[in-house]
Design a protein around this motif. Structure first.
Motif, short mmCIF file in Angstrom:
data_model
loop_
_atom_site.label_atom_id
_atom_site.label_comp_id
_atom_site.label_asym_id
_atom_site.label_seq_id
_atom_site.Cartn_x
_atom_site.Cartn_y
_atom_site.Cartn_z
N GLU A 7 0.84 -1.19 0.00
CA GLU A 7 0.00 0.00 0.00
C GLU A 7 0.88 1.24 0.00
OE1 GLU A 7 -2.90 0.11 3.07
OE2 GLU A 7 -3.66 -1.91 2.65
N THR A 8 0.52 2.20 -0.86
CA THR A 8 1.30 3.43 -0.94
C THR A 8 0.37 4.64 -0.92
OG1 THR A 8 1.28 3.42 -3.36
CG2 THR A 8 3.12 2.32 -2.27
N THR A 9 0.83 5.70 -0.30
CA THR A 9 0.05 6.94 -0.26
C THR A 9 0.81 8.11 -0.87
OG1 THR A 9 0.88 7.40 1.97
CG2 THR A 9 -1.23 6.23 1.81
N HIS A 10 2.11 7.94 -1.10
CA HIS A 10 2.93 9.02 -1.65
C HIS A 10 3.16 8.77 -3.14
CE1 HIS A 10 3.86 10.35 2.45
NE2 HIS A 10 3.95 9.07 2.74
N ARG A 11 3.07 9.83 -3.93
CA ARG A 11 3.26 9.70 -5.36
C ARG A 11 4.13 10.87 -5.85
NH1 ARG A 11 2.03 5.63 -5.93
NH2 ARG A 11 -0.16 5.33 -6.42
N PRO A 12 5.46 10.79 -5.67
CA PRO A 12 6.32 11.90 -6.06
C PRO A 12 6.38 12.08 -7.57
CG PRO A 12 7.64 10.00 -5.44
CD PRO A 12 6.21 9.67 -5.11
N ASP A 13 6.71 13.29 -7.98
CA ASP A 13 6.96 13.57 -9.38
C ASP A 13 8.40 13.15 -9.70
OD1 ASP A 13 7.98 15.39 -11.69
OD2 ASP A 13 5.81 15.68 -11.71
N PRO A 14 8.66 12.59 -10.88
CA PRO A 14 10.04 12.20 -11.22
C PRO A 14 11.05 13.33 -11.09
CG PRO A 14 8.51 11.20 -12.77
CD PRO A 14 7.70 12.14 -11.91
N GLU A 15 10.57 14.57 -11.12
CA GLU A 15 11.48 15.71 -11.01
C GLU A 15 12.26 15.68 -9.70
OE1 GLU A 15 11.40 20.60 -11.29
OE2 GLU A 15 9.58 19.49 -10.76
N ILE A 16 11.73 15.01 -8.68
CA ILE A 16 12.44 14.94 -7.40
C ILE A 16 13.80 14.26 -7.58
CG2 ILE A 16 11.52 12.71 -6.60
CD1 ILE A 16 11.26 13.96 -3.81
N TRP A 32 17.35 16.09 -6.84
CA TRP A 32 18.27 15.41 -5.92
C TRP A 32 19.65 15.26 -6.56
CZ3 TRP A 32 18.26 14.35 -0.91
CH2 TRP A 32 19.20 13.46 -0.42
N GLN A 33 19.69 14.84 -7.79
CA GLN A 33 20.98 14.66 -8.48
C GLN A 33 21.74 15.97 -8.59
OE1 GLN A 33 22.49 12.08 -8.99
NE2 GLN A 33 21.27 10.39 -9.73
N GLU A 34 21.02 17.07 -8.74
CA GLU A 34 21.66 18.37 -8.92
C GLU A 34 22.21 18.94 -7.62
OE1 GLU A 34 18.49 20.58 -10.65
OE2 GLU A 34 18.93 19.89 -12.70
N THR A 35 21.71 18.42 -6.47
CA THR A 35 22.06 19.04 -5.20
C THR A 35 22.77 18.13 -4.22
OG1 THR A 35 19.84 18.51 -4.34
CG2 THR A 35 20.15 20.68 -5.34
N MET A 36 22.67 16.81 -4.41
CA MET A 36 23.21 15.87 -3.42
C MET A 36 24.05 14.80 -4.10
SD MET A 36 21.97 17.06 -0.53
CE MET A 36 22.20 15.71 0.64
N GLU A 37 24.98 14.21 -3.33
CA GLU A 37 25.85 13.16 -3.87
C GLU A 37 25.37 11.75 -3.51
OE1 GLU A 37 29.86 13.84 -2.68
OE2 GLU A 37 30.06 15.71 -3.78
N THR A 38 24.56 11.61 -2.47
CA THR A 38 24.07 10.30 -2.06
C THR A 38 23.20 9.70 -3.16
OG1 THR A 38 24.07 11.00 0.24
CG2 THR A 38 22.77 9.04 -0.29
#
Length: 210
Positions: A141-150, A154-160
């Motif tokens: 069961e899932t309730t969160h549906r992020p946009d692929p832009e996340i 993330w790639q532009e700002t973080m290294e993890t």
């Protein structure tokens, strides 16, 4: 040949009625193409069932150069000699899990659709963060549906490294690869493929190599 920029992260079905039969399917799948990690995710299951699954499946994964990640349970991951653990939002936090597991074992963290949660996990020492579910999934069961832009942000700002999860199939994967996912976490998209898991892995390999 260098590894593709996005790699496959395979998750077991939530129940395994015949462990030996599944081990055979897993071996065939892993022979069909490269997989970075196998997450053993059994729900619901008691400790003995989980440990038995790790004992049977981990050698299959390791023989193909695949890391073994246990879902939810840092204590059992350490006991069973897994390579790491994946933590849900209701599980032990990353810092506490690191104290249990030590510096060498991998820790991944579910972050749903929240860059804030992902940043906290990364700062606490997570080796990867997971966003999703990007698409409807019957696995959980899932309730969160992020946009692929996340993934892109993330790639532009973080290294993890970031893992995309949730309803990922050969049809839905390309948009997540294009957005910047480091790993695609796939379960039913492999195990329920109409032509079998080995064919699915082969097709994912082609997709990720282009």
């Amino acid at each position: 040949m260098s590894a593709p920029s996005c790699q496959l992260y395979l998750i077991t079905p939530p129940t395994l009625a015949d462990l030996d039969a599944f081990a055979g399917r897993l071996a065939a799948a892993l022979e069909a193409g490269p997989v970075a990690a196998l997450q053993i995710r059994l729900k619901p299951a008691d400790d003995a069932t989980i440990l038995k699954a790790v004992e049977r499946l981990a050698p299959v994964a390791w023989s193909h150069g695949v890391a073994v990640i246990l879902n939810d349970r840092p204590d059992l991951a350490k006991q069973a000699g897994c390579d790491g653990v994946h933590l849900g939002r209701e599980d032990m936090d990353v810092a506490a899990a690191r104290r249990v597991l030590g510096p060498q074992m991998m820790i991944g963290a579910t972050c749903h659709d929240s860059r804030h949660l992902a940043m906290e996990a990364a700062e606490a020492g997570a080796d990867y963060v997971a966003f999703g579910a990007f698409f409807p999934t019957g696995t959980k069961e899932t309730t969160h549906r992020p946009d692929p832009e996340i993934l892109t942000v993330w790639q532009e700002t973080m290294e993890t490294p970031c893992v995309a999860i949730g309803g990922i199939t050969l049809e839905t994967a390309p948009v997540l690869v294009a957005a910047g996912a480091d790993f695609l976490a796939v379960s039913a998209g492999v195990w329920a493929h109409p032509k079998g898991p080995a064919r699915a892995i082969a097709e994912f390999t082609r997709l990720l190599s282009t």
